[in-house]
Scaffold this active site. Structure first.
Site, PDB file in Angstrom:
ATOM      1  N   LYS B 189     -10.015  73.047  41.323  1.00  0.00           N
ATOM      2  CA  LYS B 189      -9.530  73.047  42.706  1.00  0.00           C
ATOM      3  C   LYS B 189      -8.985  71.673  43.068  1.00  0.00           C
ATOM      4  CE  LYS B 189     -11.618  72.254  46.673  1.00  0.00           C
ATOM      5  NZ  LYS B 189     -10.567  71.525  47.414  1.00  0.00           N
ATOM      6  N   GLY B 241     -14.729  62.480  43.912  1.00  0.00           N
ATOM      7  CA  GLY B 241     -14.510  62.442  45.358  1.00  0.00           C
ATOM      8  C   GLY B 241     -15.516  61.531  46.033  1.00  0.00           C
ATOM      9  N   THR B 243     -18.883  59.963  47.846  1.00  0.00           N
ATOM     10  CA  THR B 243     -20.314  59.943  47.549  1.00  0.00           C
ATOM     11  C   THR B 243     -21.045  60.965  48.403  1.00  0.00           C
ATOM     12  OG1 THR B 243     -20.267  57.651  46.831  1.00  0.00           O
ATOM     13  CG2 THR B 243     -22.374  58.486  47.638  1.00  0.00           C
ATOM     14  N   GLU B 263     -17.919  61.568  39.816  1.00  0.00           N
ATOM     15  CA  GLU B 263     -17.260  60.264  39.895  1.00  0.00           C
ATOM     16  C   GLU B 263     -16.999  60.028  41.368  1.00  0.00           C
ATOM     17  OE1 GLU B 263     -15.189  57.546  40.541  1.00  0.00           O
ATOM     18  OE2 GLU B 263     -13.417  58.420  39.572  1.00  0.00           O
ATOM     19  N   CYS B 297     -10.880  54.772  44.124  1.00  0.00           N
ATOM     20  CA  CYS B 297     -12.340  54.631  44.163  1.00  0.00           C
ATOM     21  C   CYS B 297     -12.774  53.297  43.579  1.00  0.00           C
ATOM     22  CB  CYS B 297     -13.006  55.788  43.437  1.00  0.00           C
ATOM     23  SG  CYS B 297     -12.262  56.109  41.838  1.00  0.00           S
ATOM     24  N   GLU B 394     -17.308  52.216  51.987  1.00  0.00           N
ATOM     25  CA  GLU B 394     -16.010  52.422  51.359  1.00  0.00           C
ATOM     26  C   GLU B 394     -14.997  52.855  52.423  1.00  0.00           C
ATOM     27  OE1 GLU B 394     -15.583  55.753  48.631  1.00  0.00           O
ATOM     28  OE2 GLU B 394     -14.302  54.507  47.369  1.00  0.00           O
TER      29      GLU B 394
END
Lengths: 299, 484
Positions: B189, B241, B243, B263, B297, B394
């Site tokens: 997806k 994607g 966390t 990841e 990321c 982030e």
């Protein structure tokens, strides 16, 4: 003017420099920007003849070319200067009288610089007395590589004194300096010793000017400007033979030093064959088709 | 023609990539069992060009039944795909790699239209790396016994794969290539804002003749993702994607047989010592944080500068930021493109506001931003510390938080003082210092005198809340194999 603090000179990472340079080469310069850039490049050329077989006639022809680049294109700028050996300064000066085109003379036992200070000074003095507007000196690369930085500095400073009103371009001959760290160090020494311009090469050693070398020198000029407020000029010489490469240099200049440096007072191309390629590109911009090289005069 | 050489400053004329040859459908269906089929949900959502706000195409929203169908087709395909000669598997994957290369320009342009990233990056980074990933794992397909000698490596089965919007095609390649090389089948997806290159990849896969059902691509948002994660017939969940979502996924699959690799986010520390090659380090900082608008990321979003060179580094940074060209992603001269979505722009602006409110000193160069679309100028914050929100969380945008340090131990402590552990950068001319930091920094990847360099042969992944499992290289195979 004082000797630069060599401990403060930043290290240079070769891979990082090459990566940055490759970004400049990917800029897309089209249409009006291309035309403007090509005009700029023409106006920055030091049309050069530095051969053992040079004669007064050859120099005269080159001077005529400098002022009459290409009749069929209107509004072309003149080149910035004609660059010759000292013994041809007088004839070049006469030919270029009233044209606004400068006469530059190499000096200091060009191209090797292997002579005594006395000879180098009298060489320079002669060129200036003959009417040179600009002096292109070479540094003592042997002394530089053996670590005698003070010697190199003093030599430049002394030549600068003899130059008087003439602008001093200091040729580092980067093809003999081996590392980019050395290029940076030599640039700083030359600027602090009084150079008005720093220049990459004599054109007699391969490699002559490269973009990484020029980029390191442009960064040195930028740091010097930040430290002193003085704008030093840059002259890459040798190896810049096409309009495409010239535009890449201009992109690098613009993105490193900005528009203040985008003129012949602060940037020059030392080149003998660049002008005609630029003219061909300009003709193509105008007419849409490439013309035969035979339509562009070779002097 | 007049002599313009002395009169005005030189600027680049616009150089937009030609899009005439790009063919996009108005509406995209789901790619299940080798065919494009209409979604059971009958619902479609719009994919927006973030640089203009214009609608590019309608994308299907897959519901539970659609996901069921995709998983069933992958399960059926697994029986034969896992048993065919490995070198035959390799041929298909090599073919896909070559087809991506052949259509690289088309992929690059669509990636920039759909996601907002500058064409220079999609052309020079995303697409070549995506092709390279397929090439690399195609090579492993018939050599798994050599990769894991005496371990009898076997595929896991069917993998559910959910990927983010920052590198749409590249992340699809990172997920699909190793999975199918190892003999698994997949249901992938893409992110809802950037489905188009994955759907174009589906067209390539269809054309390549890959057996039906080996790769299924279902589109949709979080709900579709959750149907995949909670599907009982999957053997593996691979997710890239945030966390936050990663934690939800891990909670959902606890107690099931599903294996997982996650990841997730990062807050990479980029460390500049006084003995660094300063000009190249400054360029490295710029690439570390402003690459892909900071939607990376592993972005170097925390900068640590040794106090003795702080002033000069910050000065040079500001200078360099002002020469960055922000604007039309399709212009070949653009350095920074559009923010991927309105939602992400809101998030970034929220953090910029918090940064100011908490006393950070902001710097943004003057840029002429287009009036439509989602834009954020390159931004840095000074006067911040480890206690500031913008240093801790982030942001996933072009926002750099700068701190100074005095000693090597201090900077190691600060760099590790984060819940994340994905990436770091070290800038020094001293080799010994590089080795010390690579030993002591808790980060999946540490770059020395460079940043944001990727290679299919090199494993990538995080520590701590940046996730687990590795993608790329030999390590990337383990994630899709049972070994004894």
């Amino acid at each position: 003017m004082s000797f630069p603090d060599l401990s403060k000179i930043p290290a240079i990472d070769k891979l990082g420099v090459e990566e940055r340079v490759s970004r400049f080469c990917k800029r897309s310069i089209k249409n009006a920007a291309k035309k403007h850039g090509l005009h700029l490049a023409l106006s920055m050329i030091d049309l050069t003849t530095l051969e053992g077989k040079d004669t007064e006639e050859k120099v005269k022809r080159l001077c005529y070319k400098a002022g009459h680049l290409h009749g069929s294109l209107e509004g072309l700028p003149n080149v910035a200067a004609v660059c010759v050996y000292p013994n041809f300064v007088r004839v070049a000066k006469k030919e270029l009288e009233g044209s606004g085109i400068n006469v530059a003379s190499v000096s200091t036992a060009f191209p090797s610089g292997q002579s005594t200070l006395e000879v180098k000074l009298s060489d320079t003095k002669f060129a200036v007395e003959e009417g040179a507007d600009e002096v292109d000196m070479v540094i003592s690369r042997g002394k530089f590589l053996s670590g005698e930085y003070n010697f190199v500095y003093d030599e430049i400073a002394t030549v600068k004194e003899v130059c008087g009103k003439a602008h001093l371009k200091v040729i580092l001959e980067t093809g003999e300096l081996d590392t980019l760290d050395n290029v940076r160090k030599a640039s700083d020494i030359a600027m602090y010793a009084g150079a008005d311009f720093i220049k990459t090469s004599t054109g007699k050693i391969s490699p002559a000017s490269t973009m990484p070398v020029t980029f390191v020198m442009l960064n040195a000029i930028k740091d010097y400007y930040k430290a002193t407020g003085i704008k030093i000029g840059m002259k890459p010489a040798g190896g810049i033979s096409t309009a495409k490469i010239a535009l890449q240099y201009l992109v690098m200049l613009k993105e490193t030093l900005g528009n203040d440096w985008m003129n012949k007072d602060l940037f020059r191309f030392g080149a003998s064959s660049l002008a005609n390629d630029v003219l061909m590109q300009l003709e193509k911009q105008e007419s849409g088709i490439y013309q035969s090289v035979d339509y562009f005069s070779k002097d | 023609m007049s002599d313009t050489s002395q009169t005005s400053s030189w600027s680049y004329a616009s150089a937009p990539e030609n899009t005439d040859h790009i063919v996009l459908k108005e509406q995209y269906d789901l790619f299940i069992n080798g065919e494009f089929i209409k979604p059971d949900s009958k619902k479609y959502f719009k994919s927006i060009n973030p640089a203009t706000g214009e609608v590019i195409a309608s994308i299907s929203e897959a519901n539970k039944k659609d996901v069921d169908l995709a998983v069933a087709s992958a399960r059926k395909a697994f029986t034969s795909w896992s048993k065919i000669e490995p070198k035959e598997r390799a041929k298909y994957i090599f073919r896909i790699a070559r087809m991506i290369q052949e259509r690289a320009k088309e992929f690059a342009i669509i990636e920039s239209i759909d996601g907002g990233k500058p064409i220079r990056e999609s052309r020079d980074v995303d697409i070549p790396l995506a092709a390279s990933h397929f090439f690399y794992y195609a090579g492993w397909a018939d050599k798994l016994e050599y990769a894991f000698p005496n371990k009898n490596p076997k595929p896991l089965g069917v993998a559910g794969q959910i990927i983010p919007w920052n590198f749409p095609l590249l992340m699809a390649a990172w997920k699909i290539a190793p999975a199918i090389a190892c003999g698994n089948t997949v249901v992938l997806k893409p992110a809802e804002t950037t489905s188009l290159t994955a759907l174009k990849l589906a067209e390539v896969i269809q054309e390549s003749g890959l057996p039906k059902g080996v790769v299924n691509i279902v589109t949709g948002a979080g709900k579709t993702g959750s149907e995949i994660v909670n599907h009982p017939d999957l053997d593996k969940i691979a997710f890239t994607g945030s966390t936050q979502v990663g934690k939800l996924i891990q909670n959902s699959i606890v107690g099931t047989q599903k294996k997982s690799t996650l990841e997730l986010g990062g807050k990479g520390a980029n460390i500049i010592f006084e003995d660094a090659a300063i000009d190249q380090a400054v360029e490295g900082i710029i690439n570390a944080i402003f690459f892909n608008q900071g939607h990376v990321c592993c972005a170097g979003s925390r900068l640590f500068v040794q106090e003795s060179v702080a002033e000069i580094v910050i000065d040079k940074l500001k200078d360099r930021m002002s020469s960055l060209i922000v604007g039309d992603p399709l212009d070949k001269n653009t350095d920074i493109g559009a923010i991927n979505s309105k939602e992400q722009l809101d998030t970034i602006n929220k953090y910029i506001k918090v940064g100011r409110e908490e006393g950070g000193e902001i710097y943004q160069p003057t840029c002429n931003l287009p009036s439509n679309g989602n834009w954020c100028p390159p931004t840095l914050f000074l006067n911040v510390s480890q206690s500031h929100t913008i240093v801790q969380e982030e942001i996933f945008g072009p926002v750099l938080a700068i701190q100074t340090f005095r000693t090597i131990d201090e900077v190691i402590e600060k760099a590790n003082n984060t819940p994340f552990g994905l990436s770091a950068g070290v800038w020094t001319e001293k080799g010994a210092k590089i080795f010390k930091l690579t030993q002591e920094l808790n980060a999946g990847v540490v770059w020395a005198n460079t940043y944001n360099k990727f290679d299919s042969t090199s494993p990538f992944g995080g520590y701590k809340e940046s996730g687990f499992g590795r993608e790329g290289g030999l390590h990337g195979l383990i994630a899709y194999l049972n070994v004894e």
